[in-house]
Design an enzyme around this catalytic site. Structure first.
Site, PDB file in Angstrom:
ATOM      1  N   ASN A   1      54.788  19.640  69.490  1.00  0.00           N
ATOM      2  CA  ASN A   1      54.868  20.563  70.843  1.00  0.00           C
ATOM      3  C   ASN A   1      54.639  22.054  70.429  1.00  0.00           C
ATOM      4  OD1 ASN A   1      57.458  20.356  69.668  1.00  0.00           O
ATOM      5  ND2 ASN A   1      58.290  20.481  71.629  1.00  0.00           N
TER       6      ASN A   1
ATOM      7  N   LYS B   1      55.143  16.579  56.492  1.00  0.00           N
ATOM      8  CA  LYS B   1      54.420  15.609  57.349  1.00  0.00           C
ATOM      9  C   LYS B   1      54.336  16.259  58.824  1.00  0.00           C
ATOM     10  CE  LYS B   1      54.250  11.882  60.081  1.00  0.00           C
ATOM     11  NZ  LYS B   1      53.497  12.669  61.021  1.00  0.00           N
TER      12      LYS B   1
ATOM     13  N   SER C   1      62.038  13.457  68.259  1.00  0.00           N
ATOM     14  CA  SER C   1      63.000  12.687  69.288  1.00  0.00           C
ATOM     15  C   SER C   1      64.401  12.070  68.702  1.00  0.00           C
ATOM     16  CB  SER C   1      62.116  11.600  69.726  1.00  0.00           C
ATOM     17  OG  SER C   1      61.517  10.546  68.748  1.00  0.00           O
TER      18      SER C   1
ATOM     19  N   GLU D   1      66.640  18.335  64.464  1.00  0.00           N
ATOM     20  CA  GLU D   1      66.420  19.116  65.580  1.00  0.00           C
ATOM     21  C   GLU D   1      65.961  17.977  66.289  1.00  0.00           C
ATOM     22  OE1 GLU D   1      67.194  22.107  66.312  1.00  0.00           O
ATOM     23  OE2 GLU D   1      67.872  22.656  64.172  1.00  0.00           O
TER      24      GLU D   1
ATOM     25  N   CYS E   1      61.665  21.381  73.759  1.00  0.00           N
ATOM     26  CA  CYS E   1      63.032  20.720  73.462  1.00  0.00           C
ATOM     27  C   CYS E   1      63.972  21.564  74.411  1.00  0.00           C
ATOM     28  CB  CYS E   1      63.492  20.763  71.944  1.00  0.00           C
ATOM     29  SG  CYS E   1      63.194  22.365  71.162  1.00  0.00           S
TER      30      CYS E   1
ATOM     31  N   GLU F   1      68.523  25.966  62.266  1.00  0.00           N
ATOM     32  CA  GLU F   1      67.484  26.506  61.795  1.00  0.00           C
ATOM     33  C   GLU F   1      67.310  27.824  62.045  1.00  0.00           C
ATOM     34  OE1 GLU F   1      64.055  24.036  63.100  1.00  0.00           O
ATOM     35  OE2 GLU F   1      64.233  22.959  61.284  1.00  0.00           O
TER      36      GLU F   1
END
Ligand code: NAP
Length: 473
Positions: free
Chosen positions: A148, A171, A225, A246, A280, A454
């Site tokens: 996203n 990744k 998710s 997260e 999110c 973060e």
């Protein structure tokens, strides 16, 4: 059609296997991306471990200077990278440009933070001893990022990890690998030593398993998710592997009776419709004091109807497509479920009849508390609104969720601001603000929204171990 490379131990490598990358605005394949199997990921971790030995010995200043070079290269290629983001994610180009700018800002912040992994000297307890606290990089990091905000959320992991002296195997989400390839090219041009940063794609489950089971991989940082986060938690138990998570969110917006109506609507529009609601920290449930309910809805609907839906590459577009067909189906399901429960559709409510995965910007009035959209992430431009009568009720409703990532409130009452700051169960609380993210401030959630933070100084701390050195004199 071009096949894009992975980045292994300093080599941009087109592999024998690849998969299709789709433009969600057209539903058509625009590129192929190389993929690797688990044995290649194991080798990447081994090479990252070899690189770690030299990278950790470089002074923070030296690591920071290389990160500045990466930032400069991303900045130089900013227009091209923004177009990659729009092509694979669908968001309007101006938002992609904003995302690249945010990623550059993250890189520059952590380039500076690289010098600030401070330890401390603790006053001694007995006169023959001295006590030091040192901060040491955790080692090889496996990073997994979502689609996203495909560039910014990857950089939010890679930049602090490298600054701390860790090496990283990234990744990215399978749907959005192209901007990650561009980032790898920037790291290559900037002159990061071989193996310090690597990029792999392939089966998420296999790569995740290698990160979990390979003892050389010392930490996994994941954004995605809550469902996948739980799988990682289970897998991490065997090696007690540290995780930074997260995860999903379900942000409430509360508009109090003393709010500035214009600011409340403007903030809600941003919090709801940015990235077509696929954030999110997107506003998921909107609670409005009954005294402002009708004027708020009137203004929200007027502004929502004006949003221009279209291909993100069209400069007029404000709402791009959803990521795939499944996302359109979920948006429709959430709207139909709310309507069955008694909600009224004030605008939108359907898929847009054109190629690609578009959904109409939607406002729902009187969304029932138990409906899907009031409980699960809709990840679409759907704004469910309902009325409340007093502050205690609003806070209770806001906290009634397994998630706790972000919360929004609009009020001009200073005492209430403090009550909200203290009682809302969210890692980020935005007061009279539609975008609470800032590079220098911690970002992350409570409850099932994750573990750790973060950005900010906490972002660097996440990749440092604390060591106590006790010295006899
Ligand atoms: P996702 O399906 O969980 O995927 C996220 C990443 O995990 C992708 O790279 C995915 O790879 C990978 N993955 C999937 N299954 C895995 C497994 N078994 N083991 C290891 N990795 C695995 O989430 P998404 O749909 O991309 O992203 C949307 C979600 O992310 C939402 O819930 C959103 O709220 C959350 N999110 C949270 C934050 C935050 O900061 N808290 C920020 C942004 C998004 P593939 O692409 O190859 O499947």
């Amino acid at each position: 059609m071009k096949t894009y490379p992975v980045y292994l131990n300093g080599e941009l490598t087109v592999t024998d296997t690849s998969y299709e990358v789709t433009n969600p605005a057209k539903g058509e394949v625009v590129a192929r991306m190389s993929s690797v199997d688990r044995s290649v990921v194991a080798q990447a971790i081994q090479d990252a471990q070899t690189a770690f030995v030299g990278w950790r010995q470089l002074a923070g200043k030296g690591r920071g200077e290389l990160l500045f070079q990466v930032a400069n290269e991303v900045y130089r290629r900013r227009e091209e990278i923004a177009r990659f983001i729009t092509l694979e994610n669908g968001k309007p180009l101006t938002q992609s440009q904003g995302e690249v700018a945010m990623a550059v800002d993250h890189l520059r912040w952590f380039a500076e933070e690289a010098r600030r992994a401070y330890g401390r000297i603790i006053p001694h307890q007995v006169k023959e001893k001295r006590h030091l606290v040192l901060k040491a990089p955790v080692g090889v990091v496996g990073a997994i990022s979502p689609w996203n905000f495909p560039l910014a959320l990857a950089v939010r992991k890679v930049a602090p990890a490298l600054a701390a002296g860790c090496t990283v195997v990234l990744k990215p989400a399978s749907r959005t690998p192209l901007c990650a390839v561009a980032f790898a090219e920037c790291a290559d041009v900037a002159g990061l030593p071989n193996g310090v940063f690597q990029l792999v794609t392939g089966s998420a489950a296999e790569i995740g398993r290698e990160f979990l089971e390979n003892p050389l991989c010392r930490k996994i940082t994941f954004t995605g998710s809550t469902e996948v986060g739980k799988t990682l938690i289970e897998g991490a138990a065997q090696q007690v592997k540290p995780l930074a998570l997260e995860l999903g969110g379900h942000a409430p917006v509360i508009v109090f009776e003393d709010a500035d109506l214009n600011k409340a609507v403007a903030g809600t529009m941003t919090a709801k419709f940015r990235n077509s609601g696929q954030s999110c920290i997107a506003a998921n449930r909107i609670y409005v004091h009954r005294s402002l309910y009708e004027p708020f809805l009137k203004s929200l609907v007027e502004q929502t109807k004006e949003l221009k839906v279209g291909d993100g590459l069209d400069p007029e577009s404000q709402i791009g497509p959803l990521i795939d067909e499944e996302a359109v189906g979920r948006a429709l399901e959430h709207v139909e479920d709310a309507v069955r429960g008694g909600a009224r559709v004030l605008c939108g409510g359907n898929r847009v009849e054109r190629t690609g995965f578009f959904f109409e910007p939607t406002v729902l009035k009187d969304a029932p508390k138990g409906s899907l959209c009031m409980q699960e992430e809709t990840f679409a431009p759907v704004a469910p609104v309902c009325a409340f009568d007093d502050e205690a009720e609003a806070i209770e409703q806001a906290n009634k969720s397994p998630y706790g990532l972000s919360a929004y409130a609009f009020t001009r009452d200073l005492g209430r601001v403090f009550r909200l700051a203290e009682t809302l169960e969210a890692g980020m609380i935005a007061i009279n603000d539609g975008v609470p993210t800032a590079t220098q401030a911690p970002f992350g959630g409570l409850k099932q929204s994750g573990w750790g933070r973060e950005l900010g100084s906490e972002g660097l701390e996440a990749f440092l171990e604390t060591k106590h050195i006790s010295i006899g004199t």
